[in-house]
Design a protein around this motif. Structure first.
Motif, PDB file in Angstrom:
ATOM      1  N   SER A 124      52.997  98.931  77.817  1.00  0.00           N
ATOM      2  CA  SER A 124      53.441  97.957  76.400  1.00  0.00           C
ATOM      3  C   SER A 124      53.358  99.114  75.092  1.00  0.00           C
ATOM      4  O   SER A 124      52.437  99.726  75.358  1.00  0.00           O
ATOM      5  CB  SER A 124      52.285  96.734  76.465  1.00  0.00           C
ATOM      6  N   ALA A 125      53.819  98.620  74.159  1.00  0.00           N
ATOM      7  CA  ALA A 125      53.685  99.441  73.007  1.00  0.00           C
ATOM      8  C   ALA A 125      52.554  98.992  72.190  1.00  0.00           C
ATOM      9  O   ALA A 125      52.285  97.711  72.001  1.00  0.00           O
ATOM     10  CB  ALA A 125      54.975  99.246  72.190  1.00  0.00           C
TER      11      ALA A 125
ATOM     12  N   LEU B 267      50.404  97.697  68.862  1.00  0.00           N
ATOM     13  CA  LEU B 267      50.728  97.004  67.839  1.00  0.00           C
ATOM     14  C   LEU B 267      51.212  98.027  66.699  1.00  0.00           C
ATOM     15  O   LEU B 267      52.098  97.583  65.841  1.00  0.00           O
ATOM     16  CB  LEU B 267      49.676  96.160  67.339  1.00  0.00           C
ATOM     17  N   PRO B 268      50.418  99.165  66.239  1.00  0.00           N
ATOM     18  CA  PRO B 268      50.576 100.063  65.380  1.00  0.00           C
ATOM     19  C   PRO B 268      52.168 100.479  65.292  1.00  0.00           C
ATOM     20  O   PRO B 268      52.898 100.632  64.234  1.00  0.00           O
ATOM     21  CB  PRO B 268      49.834 100.855  65.136  1.00  0.00           C
ATOM     22  N   ALA B 269      52.420 100.987  66.708  1.00  0.00           N
ATOM     23  CA  ALA B 269      53.793 101.535  67.075  1.00  0.00           C
ATOM     24  C   ALA B 269      54.830 100.412  66.553  1.00  0.00           C
ATOM     25  O   ALA B 269      55.944 100.787  66.187  1.00  0.00           O
ATOM     26  CB  ALA B 269      53.689 102.148  68.382  1.00  0.00           C
ATOM     27  N   VAL B 270      54.791  99.151  66.957  1.00  0.00           N
ATOM     28  CA  VAL B 270      55.623  98.281  66.863  1.00  0.00           C
ATOM     29  C   VAL B 270      55.931  97.853  65.411  1.00  0.00           C
ATOM     30  O   VAL B 270      56.860  97.821  64.703  1.00  0.00           O
ATOM     31  CB  VAL B 270      55.255  96.932  67.521  1.00  0.00           C
ATOM     32  N   LEU B 271      54.876  97.852  64.505  1.00  0.00           N
ATOM     33  CA  LEU B 271      54.869  97.585  63.119  1.00  0.00           C
ATOM     34  C   LEU B 271      55.520  98.767  62.389  1.00  0.00           C
ATOM     35  O   LEU B 271      56.226  98.615  61.505  1.00  0.00           O
ATOM     36  CB  LEU B 271      53.371  97.470  62.500  1.00  0.00           C
ATOM     37  N   LEU B 272      55.578  99.862  63.032  1.00  0.00           N
ATOM     38  CA  LEU B 272      56.015 101.142  62.465  1.00  0.00           C
ATOM     39  C   LEU B 272      57.446 101.158  62.688  1.00  0.00           C
ATOM     40  O   LEU B 272      58.408 101.431  61.671  1.00  0.00           O
ATOM     41  CB  LEU B 272      55.654 102.392  62.776  1.00  0.00           C
TER      42      LEU B 272
ATOM     43  N   LEU C 253      69.070  96.648  68.961  1.00  0.00           N
ATOM     44  CA  LEU C 253      68.666  97.699  69.725  1.00  0.00           C
ATOM     45  C   LEU C 253      67.306  97.843  69.982  1.00  0.00           C
ATOM     46  O   LEU C 253      66.700  98.246  71.402  1.00  0.00           O
ATOM     47  CB  LEU C 253      69.356  99.135  69.173  1.00  0.00           C
ATOM     48  N   LEU C 254      66.460  97.711  68.880  1.00  0.00           N
ATOM     49  CA  LEU C 254      64.883  97.804  68.947  1.00  0.00           C
ATOM     50  C   LEU C 254      64.342  96.622  69.769  1.00  0.00           C
ATOM     51  O   LEU C 254      63.624  96.807  70.933  1.00  0.00           O
ATOM     52  CB  LEU C 254      64.229  98.101  67.836  1.00  0.00           C
TER      53      LEU C 254
ATOM     54  N   SER D  67      60.517  93.748  77.327  1.00  0.00           N
ATOM     55  CA  SER D  67      59.724  93.370  78.100  1.00  0.00           C
ATOM     56  C   SER D  67      58.315  92.886  77.361  1.00  0.00           C
ATOM     57  O   SER D  67      57.548  92.341  78.145  1.00  0.00           O
ATOM     58  CB  SER D  67      59.334  94.449  79.143  1.00  0.00           C
ATOM     59  N   GLU D  68      58.406  92.903  76.210  1.00  0.00           N
ATOM     60  CA  GLU D  68      57.212  92.540  75.263  1.00  0.00           C
ATOM     61  C   GLU D  68      57.957  91.252  74.418  1.00  0.00           C
ATOM     62  O   GLU D  68      58.518  91.646  73.301  1.00  0.00           O
ATOM     63  CB  GLU D  68      56.797  93.605  74.383  1.00  0.00           C
TER      64      GLU D  68
END
Length: 143
Positions: free
Chosen positions: A49-50, A52-57, A104-105, A111-112
């Motif tokens: 899983s990614a 949260l800071p990476a997802v927000l970025l 695309l993102l 999966s999340e």
């Protein structure tokens, strides 16, 4: 389908709007289709899983790239050096990138659920924005 597209391109401003919307949708499908296949494969592999800071970025990056794509499409549409038909179709295809980036993102993070859902909502918002703005980008075709 190609005959209808060509007929619309030569049917005045209203037809050119229909043709530009078709070109936009085809561009979006061409951009998103590989992402959907990749996303399906990633769901099967179950990546880590990614954070949260990476997802927000990624959300911030996606919004920035989508807005740049919209700006470039708008610039192409208003380019008076191009014939109206060419400017409209160029802008429509470039505009497909605006919702295409979040699609695309979303596929990459399929999966999340929450992260993918966030990008899908962003893509739908960008799609609505392009669909609403596109008629304003189309000039009356020359002779």
């Amino acid at each position: 389908m190609l005959q209808a597209f060509v007929r619309d391109v030569h049917a005045g401003r209203a037809g050119l709007i229909r043709a530009a919307r078709r070109a936009y949708l085809l561009g979006l499908v061409a951009l998103a289709l590989p992402g959907v296949v990749l996303g399906g494969l990633l769901v099967l592999v179950r990546p880590l899983s990614a954070p949260l800071p990476a997802v927000l970025l990624l959300v911030v990056l996606s919004v920035a790239l989508s807005l740049v794509a919209l700006r470039m499409a708008h610039t192409a549409a208003k380019n008076t050096e191009l014939p109206a038909r060419q400017a409209a179709l160029t802008a429509a295809i470039q505009a497909a990138t605006a919702p295409g980036v979040p699609v695309l993102l979303a596929c990459a993070l399929l999966s999340e659920g929450l992260a993918a859902g966030l990008f899908v909502v962003l893509a739908v918002g960008m799609h609505a924005l392009v669909w609403w703005q596109l008629p304003g980008w189309v000039r009356e075709p020359e002779g």
